[in-house]
Design an enzyme around this catalytic site. Sequence first.
Site, PDB file in Angstrom:
ATOM      1  CG  ASP A   1       1.042   7.528 -12.929  1.00 23.96           C
ATOM      2  OD1 ASP A   1       0.151   8.442 -13.053  1.00 23.96           O
ATOM      3  OD2 ASP A   1       0.911   6.346 -13.865  1.00 23.96           O
TER       4      ASP A   1
ATOM      5  CB  CYS B   1      -4.788   9.648 -16.983  1.00 28.50           C
ATOM      6  SG  CYS B   1      -5.323   8.245 -15.854  1.00 28.50           S
TER       7      CYS B   1
ATOM      8  CG  ASP C   1      -1.800   1.242   1.360  1.00 28.77           C
ATOM      9  OD1 ASP C   1      -1.777   2.140   0.763  1.00 28.77           O
ATOM     10  OD2 ASP C   1      -2.870   0.954   2.030  1.00 28.77           O
TER      11      ASP C   1
END
Length: 238
Positions: A28, A81, A2
Amino acid sequence: ADARRYPNLVWKNRHGNNKVRFDRVMCDVPCSGDGTVRKARGLLDNWTPRSGLCHHGDQLGILCRGIELLAPGGLLTYSTCALNPVECEAVVAGALSWAKGMVEVVPIQIPGLQLARGLTTWRVPAPIAVEGAPPGGATYASWEEVSQDERNSGRLRRSMFPPAADAASVKVGAPISEQLQCCGRLLPVHDNGGCFFLALLRRVGDVDVPLRRGDKARVLHNGLEATVRGQGTGKFAG
Protein backbone atom coordinates in the site's frame (compact mmCIF):
# COMPACT_ATOMS: atom_id res chain seq x y z
CA ALA A 1 12.70 0.46 7.02
CA ASP A 2 12.76 1.67 3.42
CA ALA A 3 10.38 -0.70 1.65
CA ARG A 4 12.34 -0.31 -1.60
CA ARG A 5 15.32 -1.90 0.13
CA TYR A 6 13.65 -4.25 2.58
CA PRO A 7 16.47 -6.56 3.74
CA ASN A 8 16.69 -10.25 2.97
CA LEU A 9 15.81 -12.33 6.03
CA VAL A 10 17.47 -15.69 6.64
CA TRP A 11 16.40 -18.66 8.77
CA LYS A 12 18.70 -21.51 9.66
CA ASN A 13 18.05 -25.23 9.80
CA ARG A 14 20.13 -28.38 9.53
CA HIS A 15 20.44 -27.87 5.79
CA GLY A 16 21.97 -24.40 6.17
CA ASN A 17 20.71 -20.86 5.64
CA ASN A 18 17.50 -20.21 3.72
CA LYS A 19 16.10 -16.88 2.58
CA VAL A 20 12.67 -16.09 3.96
CA ARG A 21 9.90 -15.80 1.36
CA PHE A 22 6.36 -14.68 2.09
CA ASP A 23 3.05 -16.20 0.97
CA ARG A 24 1.34 -12.81 1.22
CA VAL A 25 2.78 -9.33 0.62
CA MET A 26 0.85 -6.04 0.78
CA CYS A 27 2.24 -2.94 -0.98
CA ASP A 28 0.00 0.00 0.00
CA VAL A 29 2.35 2.63 -1.37
CA PRO A 30 2.79 6.38 -0.81
CA CYS A 31 0.88 8.29 -3.49
CA SER A 32 -0.53 11.67 -4.48
CA GLY A 33 -3.86 10.76 -2.85
CA ASP A 34 -5.88 12.32 -5.65
CA GLY A 35 -8.57 9.70 -5.11
CA THR A 36 -9.39 11.19 -1.70
CA VAL A 37 -10.49 14.66 -2.84
CA ARG A 38 -14.06 14.07 -1.64
CA LYS A 39 -12.88 13.97 1.97
CA ALA A 40 -9.62 15.94 1.65
CA ARG A 41 -11.08 19.08 0.10
CA GLY A 42 -7.86 21.08 0.40
CA LEU A 43 -6.06 18.58 -1.80
CA LEU A 44 -7.97 19.64 -4.87
CA ASP A 45 -6.88 23.27 -4.49
CA ASN A 46 -3.25 22.31 -5.11
CA TRP A 47 -3.78 19.38 -7.47
CA THR A 48 -2.22 19.29 -10.94
CA PRO A 49 -1.98 16.46 -13.51
CA ARG A 50 1.74 16.34 -12.65
CA SER A 51 1.15 15.51 -8.97
CA GLY A 52 1.81 11.79 -9.31
CA LEU A 53 5.03 11.92 -11.33
CA CYS A 54 7.32 12.24 -8.32
CA HIS A 55 5.92 9.07 -6.70
CA HIS A 56 6.28 6.70 -9.64
CA GLY A 57 9.91 5.69 -9.03
CA ASP A 58 9.39 4.91 -5.35
CA GLN A 59 6.18 3.01 -6.06
CA LEU A 60 7.86 0.87 -8.70
CA GLY A 61 10.80 0.18 -6.39
CA ILE A 62 8.50 -0.95 -3.58
CA LEU A 63 6.46 -3.21 -5.85
CA CYS A 64 9.54 -4.85 -7.39
CA ARG A 65 11.03 -5.49 -3.95
CA GLY A 66 7.74 -7.01 -2.82
CA ILE A 67 7.82 -9.36 -5.81
CA GLU A 68 11.37 -10.41 -4.94
CA LEU A 69 10.26 -11.36 -1.43
CA LEU A 70 7.18 -13.29 -2.60
CA ALA A 71 7.26 -17.09 -2.48
CA PRO A 72 6.27 -19.07 -5.59
CA GLY A 73 2.48 -19.28 -5.62
CA GLY A 74 2.21 -16.36 -3.19
CA LEU A 75 -0.07 -13.35 -3.68
CA LEU A 76 0.80 -9.66 -3.56
CA THR A 77 -1.55 -6.68 -3.49
CA TYR A 78 -0.52 -3.32 -4.89
CA SER A 79 -2.80 -0.44 -3.94
CA THR A 80 -3.01 3.34 -3.99
CA CYS A 81 -5.65 5.90 -3.11
CA ALA A 82 -4.89 7.59 -6.42
CA LEU A 83 -6.41 7.39 -9.90
CA ASN A 84 -3.48 8.81 -11.86
CA PRO A 85 -2.44 5.90 -14.14
CA VAL A 86 1.22 6.90 -13.75
CA GLU A 87 0.87 5.80 -10.11
CA CYS A 88 -1.36 2.82 -10.85
CA GLU A 89 -1.33 0.84 -14.09
CA ALA A 90 2.06 2.25 -15.15
CA VAL A 91 3.67 0.93 -11.97
CA VAL A 92 2.13 -2.51 -12.43
CA ALA A 93 3.20 -2.57 -16.08
CA GLY A 94 6.73 -1.54 -15.15
CA ALA A 95 6.94 -4.32 -12.57
CA LEU A 96 5.61 -6.91 -15.03
CA SER A 97 8.24 -5.86 -17.57
CA TRP A 98 10.97 -6.04 -14.94
CA ALA A 99 9.79 -9.42 -13.59
CA LYS A 100 9.95 -11.09 -17.04
CA GLY A 101 7.24 -13.67 -16.39
CA MET A 102 7.95 -14.10 -12.68
CA VAL A 103 4.47 -12.80 -11.76
CA GLU A 104 1.05 -12.46 -13.33
CA VAL A 105 -1.93 -10.21 -12.58
CA VAL A 106 -4.96 -12.20 -11.48
CA PRO A 107 -8.62 -11.05 -11.53
CA ILE A 108 -9.96 -9.53 -8.32
CA GLN A 109 -13.04 -11.41 -7.16
CA ILE A 110 -14.63 -9.96 -4.03
CA PRO A 111 -18.40 -10.55 -3.61
CA GLY A 112 -20.34 -7.30 -3.66
CA LEU A 113 -17.37 -5.14 -4.70
CA GLN A 114 -17.84 -3.39 -8.02
CA LEU A 115 -14.65 -2.34 -9.81
CA ALA A 116 -13.88 -0.73 -13.14
CA ARG A 117 -11.27 -2.48 -15.26
CA GLY A 118 -7.69 -1.26 -15.35
CA LEU A 119 -6.60 1.14 -18.08
CA THR A 120 -4.41 0.13 -21.00
CA THR A 121 -3.86 3.58 -22.54
CA TRP A 122 -3.14 6.97 -21.01
CA ARG A 123 -1.08 10.10 -21.60
CA VAL A 124 1.73 11.29 -19.33
CA PRO A 125 1.73 14.98 -18.32
CA ALA A 126 4.78 17.13 -18.90
CA PRO A 127 6.60 17.66 -15.58
CA ILE A 128 6.75 21.44 -16.06
CA ALA A 129 4.44 23.96 -17.67
CA VAL A 130 4.98 24.29 -21.42
CA GLU A 131 4.31 27.60 -23.13
CA GLY A 132 1.44 27.39 -25.61
CA ALA A 133 0.16 24.08 -24.20
CA PRO A 134 -3.58 23.34 -24.34
CA PRO A 135 -5.76 23.72 -21.23
CA GLY A 136 -4.68 21.16 -18.64
CA GLY A 137 -1.07 21.23 -19.78
CA ALA A 138 1.06 19.39 -22.29
CA THR A 139 0.96 15.58 -22.33
CA TYR A 140 2.89 12.81 -24.08
CA ALA A 141 1.47 9.63 -25.60
CA SER A 142 4.78 7.76 -25.75
CA TRP A 143 8.40 7.92 -24.63
CA GLU A 144 9.43 8.75 -28.20
CA GLU A 145 7.58 12.10 -27.96
CA VAL A 146 9.70 13.23 -24.99
CA SER A 147 12.60 15.51 -25.86
CA GLN A 148 16.15 14.42 -25.10
CA ASP A 149 16.58 17.26 -22.61
CA GLU A 150 13.47 16.12 -20.73
CA ARG A 151 14.66 12.52 -20.74
CA ASN A 152 18.02 13.57 -19.33
CA SER A 153 16.32 15.55 -16.54
CA GLY A 154 15.08 12.33 -14.93
CA ARG A 155 11.63 13.76 -14.29
CA LEU A 156 10.02 11.35 -16.74
CA ARG A 157 10.68 7.63 -17.13
CA ARG A 158 9.96 5.17 -19.90
CA SER A 159 8.04 3.02 -17.38
CA MET A 160 5.45 5.81 -16.95
CA PHE A 161 4.03 5.18 -20.41
CA PRO A 162 1.53 2.52 -21.55
CA PRO A 163 3.31 -0.69 -22.56
CA ALA A 164 1.60 -0.66 -25.97
CA ALA A 165 3.05 2.81 -26.66
CA ASP A 166 6.62 1.69 -26.00
CA ALA A 167 7.97 1.20 -29.51
CA ALA A 168 11.03 -0.59 -28.12
CA SER A 169 9.00 -3.51 -26.76
CA VAL A 170 5.85 -4.03 -28.84
CA LYS A 171 5.93 -7.83 -28.44
CA VAL A 172 6.24 -7.50 -24.67
CA GLY A 173 3.74 -4.64 -24.46
CA ALA A 174 0.68 -6.46 -25.78
CA PRO A 175 0.55 -9.25 -23.14
CA ILE A 176 1.25 -6.73 -20.38
CA SER A 177 -1.58 -4.49 -21.60
CA GLU A 178 -3.92 -7.47 -21.48
CA GLN A 179 -2.97 -8.19 -17.88
CA LEU A 180 -3.57 -4.56 -16.86
CA GLN A 181 -7.28 -5.05 -17.51
CA CYS A 182 -7.35 -7.40 -14.50
CA CYS A 183 -6.49 -4.46 -12.22
CA GLY A 184 -9.40 -2.79 -10.44
CA ARG A 185 -10.49 0.83 -9.98
CA LEU A 186 -12.98 1.66 -7.25
CA LEU A 187 -14.87 4.81 -8.29
CA PRO A 188 -17.24 7.08 -6.32
CA VAL A 189 -20.17 5.95 -8.48
CA HIS A 190 -19.63 2.40 -7.22
CA ASP A 191 -20.11 2.99 -3.50
CA ASN A 192 -20.61 6.75 -3.04
CA GLY A 193 -17.16 6.95 -1.46
CA GLY A 194 -13.61 7.67 -2.48
CA CYS A 195 -11.38 6.26 -5.19
CA PHE A 196 -8.97 3.36 -4.90
CA PHE A 197 -6.72 1.35 -7.21
CA LEU A 198 -5.96 -2.30 -6.59
CA ALA A 199 -3.92 -4.97 -8.37
CA LEU A 200 -3.47 -8.59 -7.30
CA LEU A 201 -0.32 -10.36 -8.47
CA ARG A 202 0.68 -14.00 -8.14
CA ARG A 203 4.25 -15.23 -8.35
CA VAL A 204 4.50 -18.07 -10.82
CA GLY A 205 8.27 -18.44 -11.14
CA ASP A 206 11.15 -18.95 -8.75
CA VAL A 207 14.06 -16.58 -9.39
CA ASP A 208 16.79 -16.20 -6.80
CA VAL A 209 16.86 -12.79 -5.15
CA PRO A 210 20.26 -11.04 -5.34
CA LEU A 211 22.18 -10.35 -2.18
CA ARG A 212 21.91 -6.84 -0.76
CA ARG A 213 24.11 -4.72 1.46
CA GLY A 214 23.95 -6.04 5.04
CA ASP A 215 22.95 -9.61 4.10
CA LYS A 216 24.87 -12.52 5.59
CA ALA A 217 26.52 -14.96 3.19
CA ARG A 218 28.57 -18.10 3.68
CA VAL A 219 31.76 -18.43 1.64
CA LEU A 220 31.75 -21.92 0.14
CA HIS A 221 35.48 -22.55 -0.14
CA ASN A 222 36.24 -21.83 3.55
CA GLY A 223 32.85 -22.03 5.29
CA LEU A 224 33.21 -18.57 6.84
CA GLU A 225 30.30 -16.16 7.18
CA ALA A 226 30.61 -12.73 5.59
CA THR A 227 28.52 -9.56 5.43
CA VAL A 228 27.68 -8.10 2.04
CA ARG A 229 29.07 -4.55 1.85
CA GLY A 230 28.47 -3.67 -1.81
CA GLN A 231 27.72 -4.94 -5.30
CA GLY A 232 31.18 -6.37 -5.86
CA THR A 233 33.41 -6.20 -8.92
CA GLY A 234 34.80 -8.59 -11.50
CA LYS A 235 33.61 -12.16 -10.99
CA PHE A 236 32.02 -11.05 -7.73
CA ALA A 237 29.79 -8.44 -9.37
CA GLY A 238 26.06 -8.70 -8.71
